[in-house]
Design a protein around this motif. Structure first.
Motif, PDB file in Angstrom:
ATOM      1  N   GLY A  52       0.847  -1.181   0.000  1.00  0.00           N
ATOM      2  CA  GLY A  52       0.000   0.000   0.000  1.00  0.00           C
ATOM      3  C   GLY A  52       0.886   1.236   0.000  1.00  0.00           C
ATOM      4  O   GLY A  52       2.118   1.139   0.073  1.00  0.00           O
ATOM      5  N   PRO A  53       0.297   2.432  -0.070  1.00  0.00           N
ATOM      6  CA  PRO A  53       1.102   3.667  -0.114  1.00  0.00           C
ATOM      7  C   PRO A  53       2.026   3.847   1.094  1.00  0.00           C
ATOM      8  O   PRO A  53       3.168   4.265   0.932  1.00  0.00           O
ATOM      9  N   GLU A  54       1.544   3.527   2.289  1.00  0.00           N
ATOM     10  CA  GLU A  54       2.390   3.667   3.487  1.00  0.00           C
ATOM     11  C   GLU A  54       3.573   2.709   3.423  1.00  0.00           C
ATOM     12  O   GLU A  54       4.711   3.077   3.725  1.00  0.00           O
ATOM     13  N   ALA A  57       6.080   3.860   0.730  1.00  0.00           N
ATOM     14  CA  ALA A  57       6.901   4.972   1.222  1.00  0.00           C
ATOM     15  C   ALA A  57       7.968   4.451   2.186  1.00  0.00           C
ATOM     16  O   ALA A  57       9.134   4.859   2.108  1.00  0.00           O
ATOM     17  N   ALA A  58       7.589   3.540   3.064  1.00  0.00           N
ATOM     18  CA  ALA A  58       8.556   2.974   4.006  1.00  0.00           C
ATOM     19  C   ALA A  58       9.644   2.195   3.264  1.00  0.00           C
ATOM     20  O   ALA A  58      10.822   2.275   3.620  1.00  0.00           O
ATOM     21  N   ARG A  59       9.265   1.464   2.219  1.00  0.00           N
ATOM     22  CA  ARG A  59      10.251   0.697   1.449  1.00  0.00           C
ATOM     23  C   ARG A  59      11.244   1.629   0.751  1.00  0.00           C
ATOM     24  O   ARG A  59      12.431   1.324   0.649  1.00  0.00           O
ATOM     25  N   PHE A  67       6.136  10.304  -1.145  1.00  0.00           N
ATOM     26  CA  PHE A  67       5.619   9.249  -2.020  1.00  0.00           C
ATOM     27  C   PHE A  67       4.420   9.751  -2.811  1.00  0.00           C
ATOM     28  O   PHE A  67       4.266   9.435  -3.981  1.00  0.00           O
ATOM     29  N   ASP A  68       3.589  10.569  -2.189  1.00  0.00           N
ATOM     30  CA  ASP A  68       2.405  11.093  -2.871  1.00  0.00           C
ATOM     31  C   ASP A  68       2.751  12.055  -4.002  1.00  0.00           C
ATOM     32  O   ASP A  68       1.914  12.345  -4.838  1.00  0.00           O
ATOM     33  N   HIS A  69       3.982  12.541  -4.047  1.00  0.00           N
ATOM     34  CA  HIS A  69       4.400  13.413  -5.149  1.00  0.00           C
ATOM     35  C   HIS A  69       4.769  12.632  -6.387  1.00  0.00           C
ATOM     36  O   HIS A  69       4.960  13.195  -7.445  1.00  0.00           O
ATOM     37  N   TYR A 101       0.549  -1.567  -4.988  1.00  0.00           N
ATOM     38  CA  TYR A 101       1.646  -1.589  -5.941  1.00  0.00           C
ATOM     39  C   TYR A 101       2.445  -2.872  -5.738  1.00  0.00           C
ATOM     40  O   TYR A 101       2.488  -3.403  -4.637  1.00  0.00           O
ATOM     41  N   THR A 102       3.100  -3.347  -6.779  1.00  0.00           N
ATOM     42  CA  THR A 102       3.972  -4.504  -6.591  1.00  0.00           C
ATOM     43  C   THR A 102       5.299  -4.027  -6.009  1.00  0.00           C
ATOM     44  O   THR A 102       5.728  -2.889  -6.232  1.00  0.00           O
TER      45      THR A 102
END
Length: 144
Positions: A52-54, A57-59, A67-69, A101-102
């Motif tokens: 997921g998005p969080e 971003a952590a990865r 990440f949202d940009h 996302y993969t």
């Protein structure tokens, strides 16, 4: 192996979905056994993991705001396609659907953008504007 990974295997053509049920999959046991014998199975599963998005971003070791940009927002770093949507717990007893996302597509973001100083980006403090905000969005692809 998660349902998400199995669906990615279907997308890759490694498995054929025999089910007419959109909420599940059905596969021939011999085909599953063949995939399970692959020497690169662990790498395939790792590449097709769901983030997921969080988690993405952590990865990348960046703030969620950074990440949202990247794509699907202002698309400053090109396209990072969501391959599915899935529920996450937003509050106790309440979930929301987020883009998934993969792992492989998230891992490709940094090598695909050497113009970004990733170490500097990772040092930006909470509440500060993302350096990615000053990047110009990539132009939309022209249909052929």
């Amino acid at each position: 192996m998660t349902t998400f990974v199995v669906r990615r295997f279907v997308d890759r053509g490694l498995l054929v979905d025999l089910s007419a049920n959109p909420d599940g999959t059905l596969h021939h046991p011999d085909q599953v056994a063949e995939v399970c014998r692959r020497e690169d199975l662990a790498d395939l599963v790792a590449a097709d993991g769901a983030l997921g998005p969080e988690q993405a971003a952590a990865r990348l070791r960046v703030r969620r705001a950074d990440f949202d940009h990247r794509p699907h927002g202002p698309a400053r770093l090109g396209s990072l396609p969501a391959v599915d949507r899935g529920p996450i717990q937003h509050q106790p007893g309440r979930s929301v659907d987020v883009a998934l996302y993969t792992t492989a597509s998230v891992d490709a973001v940094i090598p695909g953008h050497p113009e970004v100083d990733w170490e500097q980006l990772r040092m930006v403090e909470k509440g500060r504007r993302s350096p990615l905000a000053s990047l110009r969005p990539e132009p939309a692809p022209v249909p052929a």
